[in-house]
Structures are given as structure tokens and as C-alpha cells.
Design an enzyme around this catalytic site. Structure first.
Site, PDB file in Angstrom:
ATOM      1  CD  GLN A 246       1.044   9.308  -1.137  1.00 25.36           C
ATOM      2  OE1 GLN A 246       1.549   8.452  -1.483  1.00 25.36           O
ATOM      3  NE2 GLN A 246       1.386  10.103   0.098  1.00 25.36           N
TER       4      GLN A 246
ATOM      5  NE  ARG B 241      -0.536   5.365   0.029  1.00 26.76           N
ATOM      6  CZ  ARG B 241       0.384   4.980  -1.134  1.00 26.76           C
ATOM      7  NH1 ARG B 241       1.345   5.473  -1.170  1.00 26.76           N
ATOM      8  NH2 ARG B 241      -0.048   4.003  -1.629  1.00 26.76           N
TER       9      ARG B 241
ATOM     10  CB  CYS C 126       3.497  10.980  -2.799  1.00 22.53           C
ATOM     11  SG  CYS C 126       4.336  11.132  -3.935  1.00 22.53           S
TER      12      CYS C 126
ATOM     13  CG  ASP D  36       5.362  13.509  -7.000  1.00 22.63           C
ATOM     14  OD1 ASP D  36       6.008  12.929  -6.337  1.00 22.63           O
ATOM     15  OD2 ASP D  36       4.542  12.916  -7.792  1.00 22.63           O
TER      16      ASP D  36
ATOM     17  CG  HIS E 291      -0.868   7.735  -5.988  1.00 24.25           C
ATOM     18  ND1 HIS E 291      -1.302   6.833  -5.354  1.00 24.25           N
ATOM     19  CD2 HIS E 291       0.583   8.012  -5.629  1.00 24.25           C
ATOM     20  CE1 HIS E 291      -0.585   6.078  -4.838  1.00 24.25           C
ATOM     21  NE2 HIS E 291       0.557   6.725  -4.694  1.00 24.25           N
TER      22      HIS E 291
HETATM   23  N1  NVA Z   1       4.086  11.081  -9.537  1.00 25.56           N
HETATM   24  C1  NVA Z   1       4.840  10.005  -9.132  1.00 25.56           C
HETATM   25  C2  NVA Z   1       4.359   9.505  -7.917  1.00 25.56           C
HETATM   26  C3  NVA Z   1       4.987   8.168  -7.289  1.00 25.56           C
HETATM   27  C4  NVA Z   1       4.392   7.807  -6.047  1.00 25.56           C
HETATM   28  C5  NVA Z   1       4.884   8.960 -10.232  1.00 25.56           C
HETATM   29  O1  NVA Z   1       4.162   8.739 -10.908  1.00 25.56           O
HETATM   30  O2  NVA Z   1       5.974   8.209 -10.423  1.00 25.56           O
HETATM   31  N1   CP Z   2       4.083   7.170  -2.518  1.00 26.63           N
HETATM   32  C1   CP Z   2       3.882   5.945  -3.370  1.00 26.63           C
HETATM   33  O1   CP Z   2       2.995   5.415  -3.998  1.00 26.63           O
HETATM   34  O2   CP Z   2       5.037   5.283  -3.267  1.00 26.63           O
HETATM   35  P1   CP Z   2       5.532   4.056  -4.017  1.00 26.63           P
HETATM   36  O3   CP Z   2       5.789   4.225  -5.444  1.00 26.63           O
HETATM   37  O4   CP Z   2       6.877   3.419  -3.339  1.00 26.63           O
HETATM   38  O5   CP Z   2       4.529   2.883  -3.879  1.00 26.63           O
END
Ligand code: NVA
Ligand code: CP
Length: 315
Positions: free
Chosen positions: A145, A301, A273, A233, A142
């Protein structure tokens, strides 16, 4: 590395500025993007209509609030347009290939962002695109982020170089992008994950070989000692096909609570995040407390992604 360097070099030779992963990009490019984000944040949006007439296509194969809204608002503030594609409403859901979708969207849009379950779909999109592709989250990483997180840390505690960052919890996509960032921004990364939820050993080794100062622990208290920043997270990432109750039991001792924060430096900051699950990976007293930067982090972001968009467009 999820995006082979051959492929990256290929794309650089093609002069396509993909933003696929932090480990694929030169540290000067990453630092320039953060500097540009700081300038954009300090400016009135109308002063930067740099994406005038440009279109960003946003493909979502997973849910999103922040990523979707920050990309959409950011592109509009830059004078551009967005097209939002939820996969279930497109021919992707009926089997049209990512490669064909990529070729098609390259004819209509100037940049394509993808949020997907499978990292290889991001690679396939980029390999077939004639416009830049941005990684808006995959099961593996990601990067947008973490760029926002680094900007946030810098705003509150100065340059992240030589600081100590502790990751506590699941060894997931966000943790992996932090690992990549450690090789580019020169901070020490201390990772505490339960057994069976670790980041893949090969990925850690590669980051160490690329200069990352990384220590791995199974004890969260050991990991946060001397930390300037504590990160966590969600216990269950989107699309996780794990046994929920088993995973939650493994992660319970890794909850970021006041006791754990007390083991870090007195002025340590907390980041997440989002979305968060109070009472699971973090307690309300921490995420809603004075050490938490989560709302600045979420706002950033917007600023970082505007800078990424401009970099992709060569502005
Ligand atoms: N690790 C989480 C991040 C969400 C922004 C996911 O992949 O769901
Ligand atoms: N942190 C993040 O990517 O949030 P969303 O899943 O809401 O986009």
C-alpha cells in the site's frame, strides 16, 4: 523490525526476493520498483508479458477487495496466472501449518502472497518457502500500500524526499509501513495518534535510529502544520479486538475534516488506503474533495504490485 535482519540476509543469500517489509529492503530496490511501476503504467499491458507461464498464489486470511483484484489483474496483465486461496476453504482452516503450506505451495507456484492477521505467519511462510513471498497486509504492516501511496504522491507533487507527511489517527499497520518508508525515502513524518493507540515506541525509536525524521504528537493540528500530505485510515482495523466505542471516542478528535485540512499546506493532498468510513476517520467533503487522491492511490496498487511481482521474479 518485524522481520529480523538475520532472516532477511539469509533469504538474500538464498537469492529469494521476498517483499516482506519496506524496512528490510534497500532504498535503491524500492526506488527501482517505483520507476518500474511508472513505466508499466505508461505502457500497454501486452507489451510486458514478463510473467508468462508464472503462477502467483494469493492467500487471504482476512477480507480484501483492492489487494485481491489488483494482484489478480496485475498478474494476468503480465501474462501469468493466479490461484486464490481463501483460508477457510483450505486445510489451513483445519490446522495444516503455515510451514507445510509454504513448502507445498513452493512446488506449485512461483510467488506466494499472504494477507494475514499475525505477522509471524508471514515470517513462517517466508522462512519455509523456496519462492518469493509478498506481504499483502498483516496486523503489523502493509508495505504494498505504501509503495502505491508514494508513487501517487510523486505523480501529483514530485519527489517525496524532504516533503512533510502527516499521519492522523490510529497507530496501525498502515502507519507503521509509513514509518518504515520514512527511513528509505527521506521525507519528514509527523504522526498524531491518541494516547493508547500509538505506534509502539520501540518501532518509532528503531525508525529514528535508521535515519527517519519523525515527530510524534497527540494533537492532530500540530501534526498537520506544514504538511504536504495528510493521511488517515479506518478507526477499526480488520480483526481489531479493541473496545469499539472506546476506540471511536479516542479517535473522534483525529477526524480528517476541512478544518484539519486547512491547517496543512494550502496545496496539501489527502490520501487513505481505503476502505473508508465517511463521517468517522474522514468527512465526505475531504475524501470526495479536490485534495483527495484516493482513486489514483487505489489504481496505483495495480501498477506497483506488477513491479513488485517482476522484482520478485528477478525481471
Ligand atoms: N488498517 C486497515 C487497512 C485496510 C487496508 C486494516 O488493517 O484493516
Ligand atoms: N487498501 C487495501 O489493502 O484494500 P483491501 O483491503 O480492499 O485489499
Amino acid at each position: 523490525m518485524f522481520v529480523g535482519s538475520y532472516q532477511l540476509e539469509d533469504k538474500v543469500l538464498d537469492n529469494i526476493r521476498h517483499f516482506l517489509d519496506i524496512d528490510c529492503l534497500d532504498h535503491n530496490i524500492l526506488k527501482d520498483i517505483i520507476s518500474q511501476a511508472i513505466e508499466l503504467k505508461a505502457s500497454k499491458p501486452k507489451n510486458f508479458p514478463s510473467a508468462l507461464g508464472k503462477t502467483l498464489a494469493l492467500i487471504f486470511e482476512k477480507p480484501s477487495t483492492r489487494t485481491r483484484v489488483s494482484f489478480e489483474v496485475g498478474m494476468l496483465q503480465l501474462g501469468g496466472n493466479v490461484v486464490i486461496l481463501n483460508d477457510k476453504e483450505t486445510q489451513l482452516s483445519r490446522g495444516e501449518t503455515v510451514a507445510d503450506t509454504s513448502r507445498l505451495l513452493s512446488r506449485y507456484a512461483d510467488i506466494i502472497m499472504l494477507r494475514t492477521d499475525k505477522h509471524k505467519r508471514l515470517n513462517e511462510l517466508a522462512a519455509n518457502a523456496s519462492v518469493p513471498v509478498i506481504n499483502g497486509l498483516t496486523d503489523n504492516t502493509h508495505p504494498c500500500q505504501i509503495m502505491a501511496d508514494i508513487l501517487t504522491f510523486q505523480e501529483h507533487r514530485g519527489n517525496i524526499k524532504n516533503k512533510t507527511v502527516a499521519w492522523v489517527g490510529d497507530g496501525n499497520n498502515v502507519a507503521t509501513s509509513w514509518l518504515h518508508a520514512s527511513t528509505k525515502f527521506g521525507f519528514k513524518l509527523r504522526i498524531a495518534t491518541p494516547k493508547n493507540l500509538e505506534i509502539d515506541e520501540a518501532i518509532i525509536l528503531e525508525a529514528k535510529n535508521n535515519g527517519g525524521k519523525i515527530d510524534v504528537f497527540n494533537d492532530p493540528f500540530a501534526a498537520v502544520a506544514d504538511a504536504d500530505c495528510v493521511l488517515t485510515d479506518t478507526w477499526l482495523s480488520m480483526g481489531a479486538k479493541k473496545n469499539n466505542s472506546q476506540v471511536k471516542n479516542l479517535l473522534k478528535p483525529f477526524q480528517v475534516n476541512s478544518k484539519l485540512m486547512e491547517a496543512a499546506k494550502a496545496n496539501a493532498v489527502f490520501m487513505h488506503c481505503l476502505p473508508a468510513h465517511r463521517g468517522e476517520e474522514v468527512t465526505a467533503e475531504v475524501i470526495d474533495g479536490p485534495q483527495s487522491l484516493v482513486w489514483d492511490e487505489a489504481e496505483n496498487r495495480l501498477h506497483v504490485q506488477k513491479a513488485i511481482i517482476l522484482w520478485c521474479l528477478g525481471k
